[in-house]
Design a protein around this motif. Sequence first.
Motif, PDB file in Angstrom:
ATOM      1  N   ASP A  33       0.716  -1.171  -0.099  1.00  0.00           N
ATOM      2  CA  ASP A  33      -0.118  -0.034   0.204  1.00  0.00           C
ATOM      3  C   ASP A  33       0.762   1.348  -0.013  1.00  0.00           C
ATOM      4  OD1 ASP A  33      -2.119  -1.606  -0.269  1.00  0.00           O
ATOM      5  OD2 ASP A  33      -3.021  -0.873   1.835  1.00  0.00           O
ATOM      6  N   LEU A  66      -7.935   4.308  -8.157  1.00  0.00           N
ATOM      7  CA  LEU A  66      -7.073   4.495  -6.728  1.00  0.00           C
ATOM      8  C   LEU A  66      -7.927   5.167  -5.822  1.00  0.00           C
ATOM      9  CD1 LEU A  66      -3.541   5.476  -7.466  1.00  0.00           C
ATOM     10  CD2 LEU A  66      -4.269   3.244  -7.392  1.00  0.00           C
ATOM     11  N   TYR A 505      -4.619  -4.365  -5.390  1.00  0.00           N
ATOM     12  CA  TYR A 505      -5.552  -3.280  -5.264  1.00  0.00           C
ATOM     13  C   TYR A 505      -7.040  -3.975  -5.535  1.00  0.00           C
ATOM     14  CZ  TYR A 505      -7.618   1.153  -5.020  1.00  0.00           C
ATOM     15  OH  TYR A 505      -8.455   2.357  -4.535  1.00  0.00           O
TER      16      TYR A 505
END
Length: 576
Positions: A33, A66, A505
């Motif tokens: 991350d 994102l 992700y």
Amino acid sequence: MKLVAAIAALIVGFVVPTIAFPWFEWSGLLGTDPYMRLARVERWHETGDWTESIHPRVAWPEGASLHWTRPLDVVLRAGGAALSPWLGFHDGLRIFSYVVNPLCLFLALLALDRTLRRRLDPTRRFLLVALLPLQPAVMAYTTAPRIDHHAALLAGLCLAVGWLVRIADDGTGRRRRLDLLALLCAFLLWVSFEFLVVVVFVAASLWILWVVGRFDFRPHALRFGGALTAGLAVALTIERGVEGWSAWEVDRISAMTVVLGLAIVAASAVPALLRPGAAERSAASRLGLVVAGAAATVVVFHLVFPTLWRAPLELVDPRIVPLWYAEVEEIQPLVRDGRLHFGVLGTIVFVVVALPFLARRLLVQRPPDALWTVSAVGVAIFVPLTCYQQRNALFAELPLLLPVVELSARLFHWTSRRRTMAGRLSLHALHLTVVMALPVAVSALRALVPDGLGREVSTGTAARARMLSWLAAFEGGAPRVVLADIDLGATLVFETPHRVVAAPYHRNGDAIFDGVTFFETDDPEVAREIARRRGAELVLFEGPPRGWAARPPAWLVPVPLPAELAREFSLFRCAP
């Protein structure tokens, strides 16, 4: 106390990762991350597009969204820009990122010390400031190379706990502190939707303080909910612009977040506007009003957003759950496969101490002390959530620690009665050693419990840094499409100009499925089809090729690596 907080932040930030992770060398970051976060900030620096959420080099060729919001990005970009005259923005951003978590931890400890100054004596404040950084989840999430929003959320929780106690104990300045508390909740919901559980804790604490007779929250309830909603509306407008009000996302600030603020207003309206006489006399009737308001709001909100309770699991592609998502340790239950995962909620041993202490305090004192009331609400909310997902341990450890600090301080004062200086010092040293070593020892058990970190630590950070530096300059630095292990994807995006297929992700569903399947399939033709469809030009293995690639097919052409890199990595070119 500031010195103690600063020393604790420095130790947790810079010493702990060196000791706790033997493979960690100060040439990279911990986990994946942080690299995704820094890649997002660097992309913003390059384009100047505040509202852009798609990173084009992730999940090639379509790009990936994102979900992180901008507040922390602003801090990181400012720090990277400040160092760029000497280091360049890329290296300046990475170096500055090491400062953010220790600073947030220092602010968290300072907030506890300042806001609880009137409630706790110096011994208790010292123990609290010294022990909180040693709790396993706090150490894991606030260490310097693990930059993300978690340390900021911890600082917000510490400030909220202190303000709640001050609001209940101090009759002056309540309206101002409640407004600040509402705006703090709004800002940290902007930072991360994960702060929602803390917002629920704050609202529940305010109402429970009314139920037990410590603080009449009713006259302020609608004002608090209105300030929270207004703060969220302003944050949403700044984050997305006016046109962004039509967005309805779960884990990024959106119009749905503002509706959450309105839901809290609705929950407040029932006990605030309905004032039957019995509610003024009976704690049970007051509790009934609070439960009725909360239940009505939950029902209405469930009708509008029936899948909110699964967030962010609602967005997870079910195909990747058994392949990758199930290995992410922090989102797993505390007890899984019949085993207790010690590494995150090491402070669970304090439950044995905290629960009897809190029960006695709440049942014997009339009205109960505000600090123990708030601590009990925190335990009731955060401990079950931690059993559901381990990452909530970051919030659970503070309310669990408060009773331990109280009992530890009593023991400390008792040992101070020894007649000789040597006796007092010996008992103090033994006491502090046991109390401080216990959470560290429990946290160390993490090394004995296999978890999802195993795939991230197959090589040291220094070896990765050398490989990625070489790969960044490969064939003149021309951007290539690289198929690599999912946990290396985010690092590749930040450290090289290349494009990647899979990065860790959860919205990156199709690409994660393809990236994991490429390495896990038994059929080289399936892997070849994925490489063709994704336009892969290079394939990178950490260590020797595995599975079907142990005997590379003809369409994988080895790329010679320097000897020091060839021991750790294998690189192939995809032939047409």
